[in-house]
Design a protein around this motif. Structure first.
Motif, PDB file in Angstrom:
ATOM      1  N   ARG A  32       0.691  -1.266  -0.017  1.00  0.00           N
ATOM      2  CA  ARG A  32       0.040  -0.124   0.269  1.00  0.00           C
ATOM      3  C   ARG A  32       0.583   1.147   0.122  1.00  0.00           C
ATOM      4  N   GLU A  50      -2.947   5.716  -0.927  1.00  0.00           N
ATOM      5  CA  GLU A  50      -4.351   5.356  -0.507  1.00  0.00           C
ATOM      6  C   GLU A  50      -5.331   5.013  -1.593  1.00  0.00           C
ATOM      7  N   SER A 103      -9.986   3.589   1.185  1.00  0.00           N
ATOM      8  CA  SER A 103      -9.242   3.325   2.119  1.00  0.00           C
ATOM      9  C   SER A 103      -9.454   4.035   3.600  1.00  0.00           C
ATOM     10  N   LYS A 104      -9.612   5.232   3.506  1.00  0.00           N
ATOM     11  CA  LYS A 104     -10.163   6.086   4.719  1.00  0.00           C
ATOM     12  C   LYS A 104     -11.439   5.727   5.354  1.00  0.00           C
ATOM     13  N   GLN A 149     -10.922   2.230   7.003  1.00  0.00           N
ATOM     14  CA  GLN A 149     -10.162   2.596   8.384  1.00  0.00           C
ATOM     15  C   GLN A 149     -11.083   3.141   9.215  1.00  0.00           C
TER      16      GLN A 149
END
Length: 86
Positions: free
Chosen positions: A2, A7, A11-12, A15
């Protein structure tokens, strides 16, 4: 890998969702601990002979029946492991 690619679009969000699940699991753990304490659980007792004896805590399922604690913790560990392996 990664770190080479950077990103992704999601991805955010992934997470944050994983973090929220982890936080919810620990909130449930606190609820179980508070319920056990409310039932006057104490890990050490003195028996009739004056000996100090240890008392095992109640099973989480006996204290809190909405969602078993062990499943929530297991799920949070699996999510954390999946994020780490990405």
């Amino acid at each position: 890998m990664r770190s080479w690619v950077g990103e992704t679009k999601t991805s955010k969000a992934e997470q944050m969702a994983a973090h929220e699940k982890l936080v919810e699991g620990w909130k449930h753990a606190i609820e179980v601990a508070e319920a056990a304490q409310a039932n006057e659980y104490w890990p050490v007792h003195v028996d009739a002979d004056g000996k100090i004896v240890a008392s095992m805590p109640p099973e989480p399922e006996d204290v809190w029946t909405q969602n078993p604690l062990n499943e929530a913790v297991l799920e949070s560990v699996e999510i954390a492991d999946a994020i780490e392996n990405e």
